[in-house]
Write a protein that holds these residues in place. Sequence first.
Motif, PDB file in Angstrom:
ATOM      1  N   HIS A  93      59.931   7.765 -14.155  1.00 13.62           N
ATOM      2  CA  HIS A  93      61.420   8.119 -14.024  1.00 13.62           C
ATOM      3  C   HIS A  93      61.969   8.140 -15.478  1.00 13.62           C
ATOM      4  O   HIS A  93      62.733   8.676 -15.639  1.00 13.62           O
ATOM      5  CB  HIS A  93      61.792   6.935 -13.063  1.00 13.62           C
ATOM      6  N   GLU A 119      61.234  11.654  -6.120  1.00 12.50           N
ATOM      7  CA  GLU A 119      60.341  10.707  -6.564  1.00 12.50           C
ATOM      8  C   GLU A 119      59.252  10.487  -5.619  1.00 12.50           C
ATOM      9  O   GLU A 119      59.131   9.509  -4.830  1.00 12.50           O
ATOM     10  CB  GLU A 119      60.812   9.653  -7.359  1.00 12.50           C
ATOM     11  N   ARG A 153      71.835   3.291 -11.022  1.00  7.86           N
ATOM     12  CA  ARG A 153      70.619   2.761  -9.941  1.00  7.86           C
ATOM     13  C   ARG A 153      71.014   1.339  -9.421  1.00  7.86           C
ATOM     14  O   ARG A 153      71.794   0.650 -10.145  1.00  7.86           O
ATOM     15  CB  ARG A 153      69.408   3.036 -10.447  1.00  7.86           C
ATOM     16  N   ARG A 208      71.926  11.013 -12.009  1.00  4.48           N
ATOM     17  CA  ARG A 208      70.921  11.499 -11.173  1.00  4.48           C
ATOM     18  C   ARG A 208      70.913  10.575  -9.770  1.00  4.48           C
ATOM     19  O   ARG A 208      71.170   9.336 -10.105  1.00  4.48           O
ATOM     20  CB  ARG A 208      69.574  11.775 -11.806  1.00  4.48           C
ATOM     21  N   TRP A 263      66.730  -2.919 -10.036  1.00  3.98           N
ATOM     22  CA  TRP A 263      65.639  -2.484 -10.777  1.00  3.98           C
ATOM     23  C   TRP A 263      66.089  -3.293 -12.443  1.00  3.98           C
ATOM     24  O   TRP A 263      65.455  -2.930 -13.364  1.00  3.98           O
ATOM     25  CB  TRP A 263      65.876  -0.758 -11.288  1.00  3.98           C
ATOM     26  N   TYR A 294      56.153   4.710 -10.845  1.00  7.39           N
ATOM     27  CA  TYR A 294      57.743   5.059 -10.815  1.00  7.39           C
ATOM     28  C   TYR A 294      58.169   4.632 -12.527  1.00  7.39           C
ATOM     29  O   TYR A 294      58.845   5.230 -13.305  1.00  7.39           O
ATOM     30  CB  TYR A 294      58.654   4.037 -10.055  1.00  7.39           C
ATOM     31  N   ALA A 329      67.665   9.677  -7.498  1.00  6.72           N
ATOM     32  CA  ALA A 329      66.273   9.868  -7.482  1.00  6.72           C
ATOM     33  C   ALA A 329      65.687   9.257  -6.067  1.00  6.72           C
ATOM     34  O   ALA A 329      64.549   8.545  -6.413  1.00  6.72           O
ATOM     35  CB  ALA A 329      65.406   9.417  -8.786  1.00  6.72           C
ATOM     36  N   PRO A 330      65.893  10.024  -5.000  1.00  3.67           N
ATOM     37  CA  PRO A 330      64.955   9.151  -3.989  1.00  3.67           C
ATOM     38  C   PRO A 330      63.667   9.435  -3.852  1.00  3.67           C
ATOM     39  O   PRO A 330      63.120  10.438  -4.231  1.00  3.67           O
ATOM     40  CB  PRO A 330      65.783   9.911  -2.843  1.00  3.67           C
ATOM     41  N   SER A 331      63.069   8.541  -2.931  1.00  2.00           N
ATOM     42  CA  SER A 331      61.680   8.685  -2.549  1.00  2.00           C
ATOM     43  C   SER A 331      61.515   9.139  -1.182  1.00  2.00           C
ATOM     44  O   SER A 331      62.245   8.664  -0.336  1.00  2.00           O
ATOM     45  CB  SER A 331      60.764   7.539  -2.808  1.00  2.00           C
TER      46      SER A 331
HETATM   47  N1  GLU Z   1      62.697   6.440  -6.676  1.00  2.00           N
HETATM   48  C1  GLU Z   1      63.426   5.204  -6.766  1.00  2.00           C
HETATM   49  C2  GLU Z   1      64.053   4.619  -5.426  1.00  2.00           C
HETATM   50  O1  GLU Z   1      63.454   4.595  -4.554  1.00  2.00           O
HETATM   51  C3  GLU Z   1      64.616   5.593  -7.732  1.00  2.00           C
HETATM   52  C4  GLU Z   1      65.328   4.312  -8.781  1.00  2.00           C
HETATM   53  C5  GLU Z   1      65.937   5.108  -9.781  1.00  2.00           C
HETATM   54  O2  GLU Z   1      66.934   5.617  -9.609  1.00  2.00           O
HETATM   55  O3  GLU Z   1      65.664   4.975 -10.960  1.00  2.00           O
HETATM   56  O4  GLU Z   1      64.953   3.719  -5.657  1.00  2.00           O
END
Ligand code: GLU
Length: 566
Positions: free
Chosen positions: A239, A75, A253, A39, A257, A235, A41-43
């Motif tokens: 997530h 997200e 990702r 996936r 993280w 988050y 998962a952008p904010s």
């Molecule tokens: N929303 C997170 C971000 O801004 C996603 C991180 C992820 O891929 O788990 O990077």
Amino acid sequence: MANYNDLANLIFPNITRTIDDLEKIYPERNLKEGAMVTRFAPSPTGFLHTGSLFTSLVSCRYAKQSGGVFYIRLEDTDTKREIAGSGESLIEQLKVFDVIPDEGYLSDSLEIGSYGPYKQSQRADIYNTVIKHLLSIGRAYPCFCSAEELANLRKEQEEKKEIPGYYGKYAKYRDFPVDAAIEKIKAGDPYIIRFKSMGDHNNKIKFHDEIKGDLELTENDQDIVILKSDGLPTYHFAHLVDDHFMRTTHVTRGEEWLSSLPIHLELFDTLGFKRPKYAHLPVIMKVENGNRRKLSKRKDAEAAVSFFLEQGYPKYGFIEYLLTIANSNYEAWRDQNLDKNFYDFNLQFDKMSLDGALFDLAKVANISKERMAYKKASDLKEEVKSWAKTYDVAFYNKIIANEEFFTNILNIEREKEKPRKDYSKYSDIYPIISFFYDDVYAEIDKKSLDFTIQINKTDVKDVDRKIICDVLTEYMDTFNIEVSEEDWFNNLKVLADKYKFTSDRKAYKANPADFNGQTGDVAGFLRVCICGRKNTPNIYYVQKILGKEKVFERINSVLKSFDLQK
Ligand code: GLU
């Protein structure tokens, strides 16, 4: 005495579903062995970062090459940082680079797939179901600390040189009696919900990352916030619930993280969810004054994908560049497989770079230039047209006024074994070829044209202009562009020689004063007259495209400006 269940029911009276229900609603996917579910998962907090495009492209490729599923999840739980419309524009930009989800959030009003909703703000019920479960087993609790209390705690920890955060003995409400918590909630005291960690930061945990290999990380002991006061999850928590119920097999990702991974692992284990595999991708870096740093939103234009779109780097050039960052063996493969589509290359986790990948704009340009050169003129025309429609309307209008004419221009020294490599992006094209268009040509100040004859003569005098005039007049008298390029050039040589612009390099070198110049000078005059400058595409083809009439018109207009009478 009240128990955890009472507390859970008080906080979430309307949640009737259980985790087991969710497991049934979102069952394991029925995919073939080895198929990956990945996936992006952008904010929706701003523009698409180049690093995010890299991550999403890689995630997308892994799913596609394994016959799996790639989905997009928005997200959007950080409402303070949200920028309206940015979710949709991220999707648009991703699409340009072929990052097209099989499933997920497609726009604010459209999503596909049966593991949704794919917008976190619409998944409150799911998160609350999981939080209710954690409350009922005593692994989550309400925390009534005010912002001031937390600030004081931080100060106290700093002074004592202790690890900062809300954990162990510092976690004031961790062991708060359930009855007292219920009383506070009933009295309307504001609270958030925290996860109750059982970890110890003196312990190390072993972990295998698909890219980084075997790692040892410090165990989590922080009682992180899982539900904020605005009723939305954080988050770290959201997530993870999503990755589980959307049945992600590989979390691909950014490596930023990695440091919070122990939190995620503890949550997975506590919930009894099977951990997905993790692949933490390198962050894109830049070298500045000899130091590496992350590509920065504020400092670097190339940090935004929109920069590449505006400049018109062809998507295939940029994608290939990103693939060279992704896998160290990509370039070697490419050299061996020039006729193949770059998507035939299989990405491998163990070929990813281990530390930050260095961004190299010159390389993006180079790859783009190479690939663009081998495009058919008619295909390139379509690409340029669709780019110009958005980014250069004046150019676009020129193209659509006569598409065949523009295609012919693009076709100069193209579609052959060794094509010319003039352009590395669409925005390079118009400045080089704009002279083809009469209105642009008409704007050129003919008197300022540079007719400098090679060697010695930087200052072209009337006597030189007379010679230029004579040679070009005879050129027109004997004009023939219907012959091959070679014959045309041979004829030009003969004419030039007649006016003492010799084709004999050696003779010229030995005695330059005996000549007016060399053949190249005459070709130069033609260029300057017809195109208004010395650097031009192949002048033989330029004339073929413009046609005799226009060529004469242009040469004459310049000769007239010589004004020899004065
Ligand atoms: N929303 C997170 C971000 O801004 C996603 C991180 C992820 O891929 O788990 O990077």
